[in-house]
Design an enzyme around this catalytic site. Sequence first.
Site: not given
Ligand code: IMP
Length: 426
Positions: A14, A18, A41-42, A129, A217, A295
Amino acid sequence: MGQVRIVIGAQWGDEGKGKWIDTLAADADLVVRYQGGNNAGHTLYHNQQKLVLHHLPSGMLHENRKCYLGGGMVINPIKLLEEIDTVRKILPVDPSRLKISARAHIITPWHIACDERFEADAAHPIGTTKRGIGPTYAAKALRNGMRASAFANRDEVLAAYRYTAFQGSDDHHKRHPEVWQKFEEACAALAPFVDDVEQLVRNDIRGGANVLFEGAQGALLDIDHGTYPFVTSSSTSAAGACQSLGINPRLITQVVGISKAYTTRVGGGPFPTELSDATGKLIAERGNEFGATTGRPRRCGWLDGVALRYVAELNGLDALILNKMDILAGFPEVKLATAYLHPKFGRIQHFPADTAVLAECVPEYESFPGWPEPMAVSGDFKALHPRAREFVAAVEQFCGVRIVCVGTGPKREEAIYDRTYGAFRV
Ligand code: IMP
């Protein structure tokens, strides 16, 4: 040879990648995402229209750019198809421009169910997520995954049932026939996009193309080098681009990191500079810190220099973009963590390997007087208020990486560049 550049998130995701990938895509012939899936998500803007992409590279909104989904990714066919349809309302998308690696792994409805179940049953949930990311990578490591190469063959898609059976739910598809039906249809619809992306990327590099590898990420969520187990399941760091895309590391010409001027984190896990007070709340409100995918409100705190210096070294960052500087404008003081204090180990200056140790660390801060509002939004570094420049210089010196640009708002043009750094744009 063209520019072969990797752009990574230098925190826990985050960071606002993007916008920057969208900006840098203007210099690229080809944008390739190398890991993760629709956990990312961008948010992008096209003619005032807001668009949130999850799988598709941020370069997608440049009509003439080729955009590839690389072999290290995991893909949800139903969701990817929806995204393609959204972009198609603005620009043409066809297999000459968008390609999916035959090596990418497929998120089936069963993997999503597993993610939800693991989180619900876990004593210490990761805060995923719930998009099925972890179980899909786990299936890959178990040699029990489904790859995009299967899309062209209906029997192989149907064999996804067999894979799920192996994982202990032979009746998931019997209980949810409509979801599996949609899944099969999406796989068939995406078949024309599947190609040997890795070979195509190598060919393009050999041909002198400017290539941008887009990380999702952030480096602190890397499966190996992040705050395990509170990480994602892929190699988010720069080395992950080479591994996932089959690229010789010597071909990389530049690694760019993106960090916010403060720190955020979504989900569980240690976060030494987290602020649970009014300042943390103010950063969250001003920075609109809510997840683009789920969200969920993001946890906020001061910039963690110890973590950023670790990420800079780990990834060999050539350049750093310090994003969202405008959010801190008007704060009376701004802080940078430059060491940790640990009850047993005393003053720690490196980022600990043991996540339990990190959880017990208290940050030691250097404090800076804040810069006033409103902040200049564009121009070169001379446009920065002297106190903002002082903060930028301190981060630069502490982390040992040149800050080439400062973000001052969500739009592409809201950026202040260090014009003395020539290699940032092609
Ligand atoms: P997963 O990638 O859904 O397995 O989540 C594992 C960890 O990565 C969790 O703490 C999520 O909140 C974090 N995470 C996954 N994708 C993102 C992202 O795009 N931005 C920030 N945190 C992310």
